[in-house]
Write a protein that holds these residues in place. Sequence first.
Motif, PDB file in Angstrom:
ATOM      1  N   LEU A  12      -5.197   0.057   9.787  1.00 37.05           N
ATOM      2  CA  LEU A  12      -4.355  -0.660   8.827  1.00 37.05           C
ATOM      3  C   LEU A  12      -3.618  -1.815   9.507  1.00 37.05           C
ATOM      4  O   LEU A  12      -3.623  -2.956   9.009  1.00 37.05           O
ATOM      5  CB  LEU A  12      -3.358   0.308   8.194  1.00 37.05           C
ATOM      6  CG  LEU A  12      -2.223  -0.310   7.359  1.00 37.05           C
ATOM      7  CD1 LEU A  12      -2.794  -0.940   6.084  1.00 37.05           C
ATOM      8  CD2 LEU A  12      -1.175   0.743   7.008  1.00 37.05           C
ATOM      9  N   ILE A  13      -2.980  -1.536  10.627  1.00 34.57           N
ATOM     10  CA  ILE A  13      -2.192  -2.557  11.340  1.00 34.57           C
ATOM     11  C   ILE A  13      -3.098  -3.675  11.857  1.00 34.57           C
ATOM     12  O   ILE A  13      -2.751  -4.870  11.782  1.00 34.57           O
ATOM     13  CB  ILE A  13      -1.409  -1.924  12.500  1.00 34.57           C
ATOM     14  CG1 ILE A  13      -0.400  -0.898  11.973  1.00 34.57           C
ATOM     15  CG2 ILE A  13      -0.704  -2.998  13.320  1.00 34.57           C
ATOM     16  CD1 ILE A  13       0.655  -1.461  11.047  1.00 34.57           C
ATOM     17  N   ASN A  14      -4.247  -3.312  12.372  1.00 34.44           N
ATOM     18  CA  ASN A  14      -5.133  -4.304  12.988  1.00 34.44           C
ATOM     19  C   ASN A  14      -5.872  -5.163  11.968  1.00 34.44           C
ATOM     20  O   ASN A  14      -6.220  -6.312  12.256  1.00 34.44           O
ATOM     21  CB  ASN A  14      -6.147  -3.609  13.899  1.00 34.44           C
ATOM     22  CG  ASN A  14      -5.500  -3.044  15.157  1.00 34.44           C
ATOM     23  OD1 ASN A  14      -4.443  -3.500  15.585  1.00 34.44           O
ATOM     24  ND2 ASN A  14      -6.134  -2.046  15.748  1.00 34.44           N
ATOM     25  N   ASN A  15      -6.104  -4.615  10.752  1.00 36.72           N
ATOM     26  CA  ASN A  15      -6.962  -5.316   9.792  1.00 36.72           C
ATOM     27  C   ASN A  15      -6.223  -5.969   8.627  1.00 36.72           C
ATOM     28  O   ASN A  15      -6.790  -6.851   7.970  1.00 36.72           O
ATOM     29  CB  ASN A  15      -8.018  -4.357   9.232  1.00 36.72           C
ATOM     30  CG  ASN A  15      -8.978  -3.876  10.312  1.00 36.72           C
ATOM     31  OD1 ASN A  15      -9.100  -4.488  11.359  1.00 36.72           O
ATOM     32  ND2 ASN A  15      -9.656  -2.770  10.049  1.00 36.72           N
ATOM     33  N   GLN A  16      -5.001  -5.535   8.352  1.00 34.45           N
ATOM     34  CA  GLN A  16      -4.257  -6.144   7.243  1.00 34.45           C
ATOM     35  C   GLN A  16      -3.150  -7.043   7.783  1.00 34.45           C
ATOM     36  O   GLN A  16      -2.392  -6.641   8.668  1.00 34.45           O
ATOM     37  CB  GLN A  16      -3.667  -5.065   6.328  1.00 34.45           C
ATOM     38  CG  GLN A  16      -4.707  -4.329   5.499  1.00 34.45           C
ATOM     39  CD  GLN A  16      -4.089  -3.585   4.334  1.00 34.45           C
ATOM     40  OE1 GLN A  16      -3.031  -3.978   3.823  1.00 34.45           O
ATOM     41  NE2 GLN A  16      -4.746  -2.513   3.899  1.00 34.45           N
TER      42      GLN A  16
END
Length: 301
Positions: free
Chosen positions: A50-54
């Motif tokens: 979530l953190i890396n892709n959004q």
Amino acid sequence: KPLTDDVKKHFEDNDRVSVYSYESYRLNILKDNGYKNIKLDEIGENFIELINNQKNPKIDRIGSRENNKYQILIIDEAQDVLDTSFLFFLDHLLESGYQHGDWAIFMDKERQSGLFNKMQPEVYEDILKYSNQHHKFTKNLRNAYRILEHLKIEEKFDLIDGKREIRGDVVIKDFRNDLETNITQVIFEIVSKEKFVTILSPYSQQKFFSDALNASEFKQLNKRASNEIFYLTDEISKRKQSVKGVDYYPVYVDGIKRFKGLETPTLILYWPKYLSDHEDRKKLIYTAMTRALNKVYIIKT
């Protein structure tokens, strides 16, 4: 979960404090960001994804800004969650990261670590570097003298001194060579004498009922005392109630691990013989006995 539920109930009228289990808090964040059908053992990986892709994930950051809902994060029983995925979570939940954010952590990294998850020592050392206060408890204000004495002498624990005036007691009932004794009746007699009792065993409530305690028989034994009713429950929030002259006492039954962080006036610790060499025996014994304020009954079968 029982600890979370108990603390949550304590703060239920305070809209400035919210209480979550670690897994449920991360789970809620993932759901708020569109994740579905989440597997519990993949929550950490999903959060990193979530953190890396959004670009701007929906997360209520914790920090001192006026528009933040929360200013500080408190983590109890932290020895159960200290790993690299926790550090990543903490770094992105706190407005200033774990190096500069506002947090407080409570833990027992020696005697209770590993009962749920293996703590990673390097993560502990890392987070310790950014703590501006580091305290060790120097006195025990929970457990009665004889409970601590038993742990020191019989279980060889090196413990801090107890500061309560009450001496308390540890009563051992050894039925390892006695196949005739009715354990349900023994437990009921203790409960009816002590009133406020928790029963813990090394395994689940369901297995405890199948191995040791006959719930139907326990219920029937109440007929002997018409003005007092003792009933078995798995709800930690239950309290004594009086209805039409009858006092109803809840008797909480659970596994030792799930009762971590909680306490009870009197504890019945059921320990079967075949678990005498359990790899976590000492940690489980310590965790169980230190839940008791005043008295422990150890039932060996």
